[in-house]
Design a protein around this motif. Sequence first.
Motif, PDB file in Angstrom:
ATOM      1  N   ASP A  65       0.821  -1.278   0.088  1.00  0.00           N
ATOM      2  CA  ASP A  65       0.028   0.009   0.154  1.00  0.00           C
ATOM      3  C   ASP A  65       0.951   1.184  -0.039  1.00  0.00           C
ATOM      4  OD1 ASP A  65      -2.293  -1.713   0.067  1.00  0.00           O
ATOM      5  OD2 ASP A  65      -2.329  -1.478   2.155  1.00  0.00           O
ATOM      6  N   ASP A  66       2.140   1.315   0.727  1.00  0.00           N
ATOM      7  CA  ASP A  66       2.918   2.259   0.686  1.00  0.00           C
ATOM      8  C   ASP A  66       3.455   2.540  -0.662  1.00  0.00           C
ATOM      9  OD1 ASP A  66       2.275   2.496   3.608  1.00  0.00           O
ATOM     10  OD2 ASP A  66       4.137   1.540   4.125  1.00  0.00           O
ATOM     11  N   LEU A  67       3.747   1.553  -1.318  1.00  0.00           N
ATOM     12  CA  LEU A  67       4.545   1.831  -2.466  1.00  0.00           C
ATOM     13  C   LEU A  67       3.391   2.176  -3.742  1.00  0.00           C
ATOM     14  CD1 LEU A  67       6.645  -1.653  -2.869  1.00  0.00           C
ATOM     15  CD2 LEU A  67       7.690   0.749  -2.760  1.00  0.00           C
ATOM     16  N   MET A  68       2.033   1.977  -3.635  1.00  0.00           N
ATOM     17  CA  MET A  68       1.175   2.544  -4.191  1.00  0.00           C
ATOM     18  C   MET A  68       0.992   4.005  -4.223  1.00  0.00           C
ATOM     19  SD  MET A  68      -1.307   1.739  -6.481  1.00  0.00           S
ATOM     20  CE  MET A  68      -2.489   2.334  -7.182  1.00  0.00           C
ATOM     21  N   TYR A  69       1.229   4.300  -3.104  1.00  0.00           N
ATOM     22  CA  TYR A  69       1.029   5.675  -2.577  1.00  0.00           C
ATOM     23  C   TYR A  69       2.291   6.543  -2.980  1.00  0.00           C
ATOM     24  CZ  TYR A  69       0.435  10.146   0.245  1.00  0.00           C
ATOM     25  OH  TYR A  69       0.449  11.524   0.453  1.00  0.00           O
ATOM     26  N   MET A  70       3.574   5.829  -3.005  1.00  0.00           N
ATOM     27  CA  MET A  70       4.687   6.664  -3.151  1.00  0.00           C
ATOM     28  C   MET A  70       4.881   6.798  -4.637  1.00  0.00           C
ATOM     29  SD  MET A  70       6.927   5.039  -0.285  1.00  0.00           S
ATOM     30  CE  MET A  70       8.343   5.766  -1.040  1.00  0.00           C
ATOM     31  N   THR A  71       4.711   5.757  -5.420  1.00  0.00           N
ATOM     32  CA  THR A  71       4.884   5.853  -6.733  1.00  0.00           C
ATOM     33  C   THR A  71       3.670   6.168  -7.892  1.00  0.00           C
ATOM     34  OG1 THR A  71       4.528   3.246  -6.918  1.00  0.00           O
ATOM     35  CG2 THR A  71       6.701   4.022  -6.547  1.00  0.00           C
ATOM     36  N   TYR A  72       2.579   6.478  -7.337  1.00  0.00           N
ATOM     37  CA  TYR A  72       1.371   6.664  -8.064  1.00  0.00           C
ATOM     38  C   TYR A  72       1.606   8.038  -9.060  1.00  0.00           C
ATOM     39  CZ  TYR A  72      -3.521   7.690  -9.093  1.00  0.00           C
ATOM     40  OH  TYR A  72      -4.685   7.873  -9.839  1.00  0.00           O
ATOM     41  N   VAL A  73       1.005   7.844 -10.112  1.00  0.00           N
ATOM     42  CA  VAL A  73       1.152   8.981 -11.156  1.00  0.00           C
ATOM     43  C   VAL A  73      -0.400   8.966 -11.568  1.00  0.00           C
ATOM     44  CG1 VAL A  73       1.973   9.962 -13.160  1.00  0.00           C
ATOM     45  CG2 VAL A  73       3.473   8.542 -11.568  1.00  0.00           C
ATOM     46  N   HIS A  74      -0.678  10.006 -11.358  1.00  0.00           N
ATOM     47  CA  HIS A  74      -2.336  10.323 -11.825  1.00  0.00           C
ATOM     48  C   HIS A  74      -2.195  10.765 -13.437  1.00  0.00           C
ATOM     49  CE1 HIS A  74      -6.592  11.313 -11.696  1.00  0.00           C
ATOM     50  NE2 HIS A  74      -6.386  12.439 -12.165  1.00  0.00           N
ATOM     51  N   GLU A  75      -3.359   9.929 -14.240  1.00  0.00           N
ATOM     52  CA  GLU A  75      -3.320   9.963 -15.584  1.00  0.00           C
ATOM     53  C   GLU A  75      -4.968  10.257 -15.841  1.00  0.00           C
ATOM     54  OE1 GLU A  75      -1.894   6.811 -17.734  1.00  0.00           O
ATOM     55  OE2 GLU A  75       0.252   6.878 -16.992  1.00  0.00           O
ATOM     56  N   PRO A  76      -5.314  11.502 -15.962  1.00  0.00           N
ATOM     57  CA  PRO A  76      -6.900  11.882 -16.034  1.00  0.00           C
ATOM     58  C   PRO A  76      -7.347  11.419 -17.524  1.00  0.00           C
ATOM     59  CG  PRO A  76      -5.480  13.791 -16.423  1.00  0.00           C
ATOM     60  CD  PRO A  76      -4.620  12.748 -16.131  1.00  0.00           C
ATOM     61  N   THR A  77      -6.570  11.103 -18.554  1.00  0.00           N
ATOM     62  CA  THR A  77      -6.987  10.700 -19.555  1.00  0.00           C
ATOM     63  C   THR A  77      -6.501   9.194 -20.250  1.00  0.00           C
ATOM     64  OG1 THR A  77      -5.455  12.007 -21.001  1.00  0.00           O
ATOM     65  CG2 THR A  77      -7.591  12.943 -20.506  1.00  0.00           C
ATOM     66  N   ALA A  78      -6.992   8.612 -20.938  1.00  0.00           N
ATOM     67  CA  ALA A  78      -6.218   7.375 -21.520  1.00  0.00           C
ATOM     68  C   ALA A  78      -5.149   7.634 -22.145  1.00  0.00           C
ATOM     69  CB  ALA A  78      -7.168   6.588 -22.318  1.00  0.00           C
ATOM     70  N   ALA A 118      -1.768   0.961 -11.087  1.00  0.00           N
ATOM     71  CA  ALA A 118      -2.847   0.164 -10.715  1.00  0.00           C
ATOM     72  C   ALA A 118      -2.283  -0.811  -9.841  1.00  0.00           C
ATOM     73  CB  ALA A 118      -3.298  -0.400 -11.847  1.00  0.00           C
ATOM     74  N   PRO A 119      -3.294  -1.278  -8.885  1.00  0.00           N
ATOM     75  CA  PRO A 119      -2.880  -2.534  -7.819  1.00  0.00           C
ATOM     76  C   PRO A 119      -2.008  -3.647  -8.615  1.00  0.00           C
ATOM     77  CG  PRO A 119      -5.025  -1.640  -7.630  1.00  0.00           C
ATOM     78  CD  PRO A 119      -4.624  -1.087  -8.860  1.00  0.00           C
ATOM     79  N   GLU A 120      -2.365  -4.067  -9.720  1.00  0.00           N
ATOM     80  CA  GLU A 120      -1.737  -5.188 -10.412  1.00  0.00           C
ATOM     81  C   GLU A 120      -0.257  -4.832 -10.935  1.00  0.00           C
ATOM     82  OE1 GLU A 120      -4.781  -3.421 -13.302  1.00  0.00           O
ATOM     83  OE2 GLU A 120      -4.681  -4.269 -11.098  1.00  0.00           O
ATOM     84  N   ASN A 121      -0.051  -3.293 -11.045  1.00  0.00           N
ATOM     85  CA  ASN A 121       1.339  -2.993 -11.342  1.00  0.00           C
ATOM     86  C   ASN A 121       2.287  -2.617 -10.311  1.00  0.00           C
ATOM     87  OD1 ASN A 121       0.639  -3.547 -14.149  1.00  0.00           O
ATOM     88  ND2 ASN A 121      -0.415  -1.570 -14.391  1.00  0.00           N
ATOM     89  N   ILE A 122       1.886  -2.962  -8.974  1.00  0.00           N
ATOM     90  CA  ILE A 122       2.737  -2.469  -8.079  1.00  0.00           C
ATOM     91  C   ILE A 122       4.213  -3.387  -8.144  1.00  0.00           C
ATOM     92  CG2 ILE A 122       3.096  -2.345  -5.510  1.00  0.00           C
ATOM     93  CD1 ILE A 122       0.287  -1.846  -5.347  1.00  0.00           C
ATOM     94  N   VAL A 123       5.405  -2.698  -7.711  1.00  0.00           N
ATOM     95  CA  VAL A 123       6.573  -3.289  -8.065  1.00  0.00           C
ATOM     96  C   VAL A 123       6.585  -4.393  -7.105  1.00  0.00           C
ATOM     97  CG1 VAL A 123       7.751  -1.502  -6.528  1.00  0.00           C
ATOM     98  CG2 VAL A 123       9.132  -2.972  -7.925  1.00  0.00           C
ATOM     99  N   GLN A 124       7.060  -5.622  -7.424  1.00  0.00           N
ATOM    100  CA  GLN A 124       7.527  -6.646  -6.461  1.00  0.00           C
ATOM    101  C   GLN A 124       8.742  -7.320  -6.839  1.00  0.00           C
ATOM    102  OE1 GLN A 124       4.073  -9.438  -6.877  1.00  0.00           O
ATOM    103  NE2 GLN A 124       4.780 -10.577  -5.318  1.00  0.00           N
TER     104      GLN A 124
END
Length: 299
Positions: A65-78, A118-124
Amino acid sequence: MSAQAARTPRLAATAGRTVRRTRPAPPPKPLKRDEKGVPIPHVNIIVRDTHRCRLADHYFHTLQDDLMYMTYVHEPTARKPPRPVRLAYDPNDPYTKHRYNPPLGGNRWPKQPPPPSAPENIVQLERIQIHTMIKNATSSRVNLLGPIMALRAISAANEKAGGQHTAEGVELVKGRKNLQGWVRPGIPVGVKVDLKGPQMYDFLSVLVEFVLPRLRDFQGVVMEGPSNRLDKMSSASGVVSFGLPPAALGLFPQIEVNFDAYPQTFGMHIHCITNAKGVGAQNRARALLSGFQIPFARS
């Protein structure tokens, strides 16, 4: 009622003794043995995990969850569809059909955008590879026995261990090219081992809690400065590599408890391979490893 009363004493008389005569159990057949003399069980035995790894539980419940918050990049359009790759020659031309046809503009792999947040693209973390090279192995292969034993003790990985056919264990690294008569193709020059699953997290916890804090003059894994570009070939791969000196081998608890059995110490390279890709993939991989308490320092 008279017939039932006459049958009752007969049933009571036969209740005290066995009706069918039993046979003794047959003696067990001896198990077959493999080429090493180890008995082969008659059933397929697969050893499963008995408990959840602590670091794996930390990743799936806190760090993800922390990585999702730290690496999130908002994309308003496709996103726009990628541009078609332009080749140097026309593939339909019969004169250049079988010619090497590279794309124009060079390799575009380092400049590809990262996948959407996206949740399925979080670095692992996918696997950890431990690699070491022994210079004395070119003169005698006996010098590889010590590193093989040490990597087996550190990683607890053996070939097909626990009935898992995909477990490769410690492997030999052989030369591919001829380097001034020193390394010849097919000559073993080192050993390596790939760790996945619980073994990967167990090795990482031992490295973070026992080895790195006691390593002298270790300020952290050296990283590039802020002026470096993010679209370089090395920055677009989600692999973080660092080396450990020979003194770090004796700090592992598996080696420290029986240090006299390893007369020669050696350094090693550790490659942490993640699923990050695209521009800035290495920075996202560093954020993941920093969540596992691996320190980083600027060069």
